[in-house]
Design a protein around this motif. Structure first.
Motif, PDB file in Angstrom:
ATOM      1  N   ASP A   1       0.849  -1.194   0.000  1.00  0.00           N
ATOM      2  CA  ASP A   1       0.000   0.000   0.000  1.00  0.00           C
ATOM      3  C   ASP A   1       0.880   1.238   0.000  1.00  0.00           C
ATOM      4  OD1 ASP A   1       0.940   0.341   2.634  1.00  0.00           O
ATOM      5  OD2 ASP A   1      -0.847  -0.556   3.511  1.00  0.00           O
ATOM      6  N   ALA A   2       0.287   2.386   0.158  1.00  0.00           N
ATOM      7  CA  ALA A   2       1.013   3.649   0.039  1.00  0.00           C
ATOM      8  C   ALA A   2       2.108   3.795   1.086  1.00  0.00           C
ATOM      9  CB  ALA A   2       0.033   4.818   0.135  1.00  0.00           C
ATOM     10  N   GLU A   3       1.979   3.100   2.220  1.00  0.00           N
ATOM     11  CA  GLU A   3       2.960   3.248   3.295  1.00  0.00           C
ATOM     12  C   GLU A   3       4.164   2.316   3.138  1.00  0.00           C
ATOM     13  OE1 GLU A   3       1.090   2.728   7.015  1.00  0.00           O
ATOM     14  OE2 GLU A   3      -0.335   4.383   6.764  1.00  0.00           O
ATOM     15  N   THR A   4       4.060   1.330   2.259  1.00  0.00           N
ATOM     16  CA  THR A   4       5.101   0.304   2.157  1.00  0.00           C
ATOM     17  C   THR A   4       6.481   0.870   1.832  1.00  0.00           C
ATOM     18  OG1 THR A   4       3.465  -1.353   1.517  1.00  0.00           O
ATOM     19  CG2 THR A   4       5.770  -1.838   1.026  1.00  0.00           C
ATOM     20  N   PRO A   5       6.640   1.736   0.804  1.00  0.00           N
ATOM     21  CA  PRO A   5       7.995   2.237   0.509  1.00  0.00           C
ATOM     22  C   PRO A   5       8.652   2.932   1.696  1.00  0.00           C
ATOM     23  CG  PRO A   5       6.516   2.707  -1.312  1.00  0.00           C
ATOM     24  CD  PRO A   5       5.657   2.215  -0.190  1.00  0.00           C
ATOM     25  N   ALA A   6       7.891   3.708   2.456  1.00  0.00           N
ATOM     26  CA  ALA A   6       8.471   4.408   3.607  1.00  0.00           C
ATOM     27  C   ALA A   6       8.887   3.429   4.696  1.00  0.00           C
ATOM     28  CB  ALA A   6       7.471   5.425   4.157  1.00  0.00           C
ATOM     29  N   LEU A   7       8.062   2.397   4.927  1.00  0.00           N
ATOM     30  CA  LEU A   7       8.405   1.403   5.939  1.00  0.00           C
ATOM     31  C   LEU A   7       9.650   0.612   5.531  1.00  0.00           C
ATOM     32  CD1 LEU A   7       4.812   0.094   6.761  1.00  0.00           C
ATOM     33  CD2 LEU A   7       6.250   1.572   8.184  1.00  0.00           C
ATOM     34  N   VAL A   8       9.761   0.283   4.238  1.00  0.00           N
ATOM     35  CA  VAL A   8      10.951  -0.408   3.746  1.00  0.00           C
ATOM     36  C   VAL A   8      12.178   0.481   3.903  1.00  0.00           C
ATOM     37  CG1 VAL A   8      12.086  -1.339   1.693  1.00  0.00           C
ATOM     38  CG2 VAL A   8       9.698  -1.905   2.166  1.00  0.00           C
ATOM     39  N   ALA A   9      12.032   1.758   3.589  1.00  0.00           N
ATOM     40  CA  ALA A   9      13.153   2.690   3.723  1.00  0.00           C
ATOM     41  C   ALA A   9      13.620   2.778   5.174  1.00  0.00           C
ATOM     42  CB  ALA A   9      12.757   4.068   3.201  1.00  0.00           C
ATOM     43  N   ALA A  10      12.684   2.756   6.112  1.00  0.00           N
ATOM     44  CA  ALA A  10      13.050   2.813   7.531  1.00  0.00           C
ATOM     45  C   ALA A  10      13.812   1.551   7.936  1.00  0.00           C
ATOM     46  CB  ALA A  10      11.797   2.981   8.389  1.00  0.00           C
ATOM     47  N   ASP A  11      13.363   0.391   7.447  1.00  0.00           N
ATOM     48  CA  ASP A  11      14.083  -0.859   7.730  1.00  0.00           C
ATOM     49  C   ASP A  11      15.495  -0.805   7.158  1.00  0.00           C
ATOM     50  OD1 ASP A  11      12.480  -2.491   9.311  1.00  0.00           O
ATOM     51  OD2 ASP A  11      11.273  -3.119   7.604  1.00  0.00           O
ATOM     52  N   CYS A  12      15.613  -0.294   5.928  1.00  0.00           N
ATOM     53  CA  CYS A  12      16.931  -0.208   5.292  1.00  0.00           C
ATOM     54  C   CYS A  12      17.871   0.689   6.093  1.00  0.00           C
ATOM     55  CB  CYS A  12      16.795   0.314   3.862  1.00  0.00           C
ATOM     56  SG  CYS A  12      16.084  -0.879   2.715  1.00  0.00           S
ATOM     57  N   ALA A  13      17.350   1.809   6.591  1.00  0.00           N
ATOM     58  CA  ALA A  13      18.183   2.730   7.370  1.00  0.00           C
ATOM     59  C   ALA A  13      18.685   2.049   8.643  1.00  0.00           C
ATOM     60  CB  ALA A  13      17.389   3.984   7.713  1.00  0.00           C
ATOM     61  N   ARG A  14      17.804   1.287   9.302  1.00  0.00           N
ATOM     62  CA  ARG A  14      18.208   0.584  10.525  1.00  0.00           C
ATOM     63  C   ARG A  14      19.238  -0.492  10.227  1.00  0.00           C
ATOM     64  NH1 ARG A  14      16.478  -4.056  12.499  1.00  0.00           N
ATOM     65  NH2 ARG A  14      14.732  -4.139  11.027  1.00  0.00           N
ATOM     66  N   LEU A  15      18.994  -1.282   9.181  1.00  0.00           N
ATOM     67  CA  LEU A  15      19.926  -2.344   8.831  1.00  0.00           C
ATOM     68  C   LEU A  15      21.262  -1.780   8.359  1.00  0.00           C
ATOM     69  CD1 LEU A  15      17.472  -4.744   6.964  1.00  0.00           C
ATOM     70  CD2 LEU A  15      18.519  -5.118   9.202  1.00  0.00           C
TER      71      LEU A  15
END
Length: 671
Positions: free
Chosen positions: A492-506
Motif C-alpha cells: 500500500d502507500a505506506e510500504t515504501p516508507a516502511l521499507v526505507a526505515a528498515d533499510c536505514a536501521r539495517l
C-alpha cells in the motif's frame, strides 16, 4: 603479497599475486585435516607465511561436517510445545514410492531438545513472559549435565522480537561460559519456524568445528610469522574477516562454490561478458549458476543433506558429477554417474593410489581427452592401464567395449550437468541460448562444448588457468554483509516508507559491524524484496535500488513484482490481485581497490602433433596445443586438445578456439 587458497574435495588450489607476479599451484587435498592441504599449497608455491599481507580462504569444512555428521554435540531449546519441530519438519515426502522413506535426520537427538515457557506474537508483542525461574531450575542444570559443546535457541516469533532469546542467552552464558550459543534472531531472523530452527541448529552444530579449524589455521599461521589480514569467503559471494565467522559459521557453508562464481564473473568482465552460465566441475561435484549483467542471483535458502538452511547464498545448483564421481550400474541395470565420489583418497583409479572403481576422470583417460603424461602440466602422471581396467566391469555389463563404456559415462555426466543448468536458467525464466557458457574447475573445459551443443549455446569463454578460478575468486571478492528480515504487509502507500526505515536501521547496524572489523572506505547498498500474491505460499525476489525508494510508490513496486512473476510463471499483474511484501534482504559491499590478473601458467610439456580421441562413436586425431603458448588472436580449429597446467580444453569438430586480448579463450561453433 595477496594469497587465495581454496580447499576442494580433491585438490587444494592456490593463487598468489605479488607486485604483478602471479603464482598458481594445485596440490591434493587432505580430507582428514583440510588445513594441512592449505599449508602444503603454500609450500609448493614457495611462499613464506610471513610474506603474506592478505590471505583469503574458502573451504568445505562446514558442509563436510554436516554431510559426514562430524559436528558438535548440541542441545536445542524451543518454546514450550515446539520441542519436536526439528523432527516433524514439513509435511512433504521427497520420495512418495519409498516404503521406507524417513525424513532427513536433524543434527540433534530428541532427548537433547528442551522447552522454555514463553510466547511472543508475530507482531513482536509479549504474550507470556519468559519463565526465568524455570530456566534456572530446570534448563540450566540439564545443559550443564549434558556435556554439550553448543546450544541452539529458537523461540517462537523471535524474528519479530529477540527479547526472550537475548535474555535466555544471557542466562546460559552466565551459568555456562564455555558453551557456544547460536540464537535464531542472530542467525536467521526470518519467519517459517522449521527453516529458522533448522538453520539455527546447524549453525550451532558446525560452529565449534569452524572455531577449531580456524584456531588450528591461525595458530599455524602465527607460528610461521604471519601478521597479515585473514579473511574467509561467505556463501553470498563476499568475504569477511575470519573473526566474523566465529559469530555465524553457517554463512561460510558454500564458500568454495561462491568463490568460483565470483572469479568467473571478474574474469569474464575483462572480455566484456556479463551474461553468463558458470559451470564449475571439480573433483567431487559440479556447481552451476546464472549471471545476469555481471551479477549472480541470490537465493534466500539452500539445503545440505536434505536440511534447509535459511541464509543468503548465491543461487548455485550442485550435482554429483565431478571428475572423481563414480560410474556405476544400479539394480535395474542403468548406468549412473555420482553422487558418490572417489574424492582425494584414494581418488580415481588412474591416480594410482589404490582406487579401483571407475570415475569420470578415468573415462576421460580412456577416451583420450586427458593424456596421462599431461595431467597437472606433467606434474602428476596418470595410470592409463588402471583406468581401462576400472571400466572393464561396466563394459561387460553394458555389452560394449571399454571405450564405449567410457563414452557412455561422459554422455551421462553431460546430461546431468545440462539438467542442472536448466534448473538455473529455463526454470528461472531465462533462455540459456542468450548466455555465454563459462566453464572452470579442473574438468569443466573438457565437457563445455558438448554441454553447449545440448543447450544450443554458441559461445564458450574459458578463463586462463580454469582449474584455479575459485582461488582467483577469493582474491577478487569484495567485503559483503547481508541481512534478511521478515516484514509481512500488504502493498500500500505506506510500504515504501516502511521499507526505507528498515533499510536505514539495517544499514546503521552493518556500518557499525564494518567499522568494528576495521573495514573502511565507501560502501555500496543493495536491496531485494521478497514479494508474492496474497494467498501464495512462496515469494519471488525483486531487486530494488535503495536510492530509488523515496521516489517509488506502491504501484511501482507492484509493477516490478509483476515483471518478475511474469518472467518465471508467464503470468502476473492481473487487475484485482493483491500483492504483499514478505521480507527484505539489505546488503552493504566494500569493493576491492584492485583486482588480480592471471595468465596461463607455463607447463613446459614436450608435445607430439596429435592424439586419438573417441567422439561420436569414432576415433579422431585431435591436434595438441599448449594453452600457455597461445597468444592474443591465436586460433585453434577442432578437433583439438588445448592443454594447460590446471585443465585441458576439448575443442570438438565443428568448433574453434581463439585467445582474446583479456587472456580468455573464446570457443565458438562454426557455421
Amino acid at each position: 603479497m595477496r594469497v587465495g587458497i581454496e580447499v576442494g574435495g580433491t585438490f587444494t588450489d592456490l593463487v598468489s599475486v605479488d607486485r604483478g607476479q602471479v603464482r598458481v599451484v594445485k596440490v591434493p587435498s587432505t580430507p582428514r585435516s583440510p588445513d594441512i592441504g592449505a599449508f602444503n599449497a603454500l609450500g609448493a608455491a614457495g611462499i613464506e607465511a610471513a610474506d603474506v599481507t592478505d590471505l583469503m580462504h574458502g573451504s568445505t569444512v562446514a558442509t563436510n561436517a554436516i554431510l559426514e555428521r562430524r559436528g558438535a554435540t548440541i542441545a536445542f531449546v524451543a518454546t514450550k510445545g515446539f520441542r519436536d519441530i526439528l523432527f516433524m519438519q514439513r509435511h512433504d515426502r521427497r520420495n512418495i514410492y519409498d516404503l521406507h522413506y524417513a525424513k532427513p535426520a536433524p543434527p540433534v537427538r530428541r532427548r537433547d531438545c528442551f522447552e522454555v515457557a514463553e510466547r511472543i506474537g508475530p507482531d513482536g508483542t509479549v504474550i507470556a513472559p519468559l519463565d526465568e525461574a524455570a530456566v534456572a531450575r530446570d534448563l540450566l542444570p540439564a545443559l550443564a549435565a549434558g556435556g554439550y559443546q553448543a546450544v541452539a535457541i529458537c523461540l517462537l516469533s523471535a524474528y519479530a522480537s529477540p527479547l526472550h532469546e537475548m535474555r535466555l542467552m544471557e542466562m546460559i552464558a552466565a551459568a555456562l561460559p564455555g558453551l557456544s550459543i547460536a540464537a535464531s534472531h542472530a542467525v536467521a531472523p526470518e519467519f517459517r519456524e522449521f527453516e529458522r530452527a533448522s538453520t539455527t541448529s546447524l549453525s550451532a552444530y558446525v560452529q565449534p568445528v569452524i572455531d577449531g579449524y580456524l584456531d588450528r589455521f591461525e595458530a599455524t599461521l602465527g607460528a610461521a610469522g604471519f601478521r597479515g589480514h585473514f579473511s574467509v569467503m561467505q556463501s553470498n559471494g563476499g568475504r569477511m574477516p575470519a573473526t566474523a565467522m566465529r559469530r555465524n559459521a553457517i554463512s561460510a557453508l558454500l564458500s568454495g562454490p561462491a568463490a568460483g562464481v565470483v572469479g568467473a564473473i571478474r574474469q569474464a568482465a575483462r572480455s566484456g561478458r556479463g551474461d553468463l552460465i558458470t559451470f564449475d566441475m571439480g573433483g567431487t561435484s559440479t556447481d552451476v549458476a546464472l549471471v545476469q549483467d555481471g551479477e549472480a542471483a541470490l537465493a534466500a535458502e539452500t539445503e545440505v543433506d536434505g536440511l534447509p538452511i535459511r541464509t543468503p547464498v548465491l543461487d548455485i545448483v550442485t550435482v554429483g558429477a565431478g571428475g572423481g564421481s563414480l560410474v556405476w550400474i544400479d539394480d535395474g541395470g542403468m548406468l549412473r554417474v555420482g553422487p558418490r565420489s572417489a574424492g582425494a583418497e584414494p581418488g580415481p583409479a588412474c591416480y594410482g593410489r589404490g582406487g579401483t572403481l571407475p570415475t569420470v576422470t578415468d573415462a576421460h583417460v580412456v577416451r583420450g581427452t586427458i593424456r596421462p603424461e599431461a595431467f597437472l602440466g606433467g606434474g602428476m602422471t596418470l595410470d592409463a592401464d588402471a583406468a581401462h581396467r576400472a571400466f572393464e566391469g561396466i563394459a561387460a555389463r553394458l555389452g560394449t567395449d571399454v571405450r564405449g563404456a567410457a563414452a557412455a559415462a561422459i554422455r551421462l555426466a553431460v546430461a546431468n550437468i545440462v539438467r542442472a543448468i536448466q534448473l538455473v536458467s529455463t526454470e528461472r525464466g531465462r533462455d540459456p541460448r542468450d548466455y555465454a557458457l563459462l566453464p572452470f574447475g579442473g574438468a569443466g573445459p573438457l565437457l563445455a562444448a558438448e554441454i553447449a551443443e545440448e543447450l544450443g549455446i554458441r559461445e564458450i569463454l574459458v578463463p586462463p588457468n580454469p582449474g584455479v578460478i575459485s582461488a582467483l575468486g577469493l582474491l577478487s571478492a569484495d567485503y559483503v554483509k547481508l541481512r534478511g528480515v521478515t516484514r509481512r504487509m500488504t502493498l500500500d502507500a505506506e510500504t515504501p516508507a516502511l521499507v526505507a526505515a528498515d533499510c536505514a536501521r539495517l544499514r546503521a547496524a552493518a556500518e557499525a559491524e564494518f567499522a568494528a572489523l576495521g573495514l573502511t572506505g565507501p560502501l555500496e547498498p543493495s536491496l531485494e524484496l521478497d514479494m508474492r500474491f496474497v494467498g501464495q505460499a512462496f515469494e519471488i525476489p525483486v531487486a530494488v535500488d535503495p536510492a530509488e525508494l523515496p521516489r517509488l510508490g506502491a504501484a511501482d513496486l507492484g509493477e516490478r513484482f509483476a515483471q518478475a512473476h511474469r518472467r518465471v510463471y508467464l503470468h502476473g499483474g492481473e487487475p484485482g490481485r493483491h500483492v504483499e511484501l514478505v521480507g527484505l534482504r539489505f546488503g552493504l559491499r566494500r569493493r576491492l581497490d584492485a583486482l588480480p590478473e592471471v595468465a596461463e601458467r607455463p607447463a613446459g610439456l614436450a608435445r607430439p602433433g596429435d592424439a586419438a580421441v573417441v567422439t561420436g562413436g569414432a576415433a579422431v586425431r585431435a591436434r595438441l596445443a599448449d594453452a600457455a603458448a597461445l597468444g592474443t588472436g591465436d586460433a585453434v580449429a577442432g578437433p583439438a586438445l588445448i592443454e594447460g597446467y590446471s585443465s585441458t580444453t576439448w575443442v570438438p569438430p565443428g568448433w574453434h578456439a581463439a585467445r582474446d586480448a583479456a587472456g580468455n579463450m573464446l570457443l565458438q561453433r562454426e557455421g
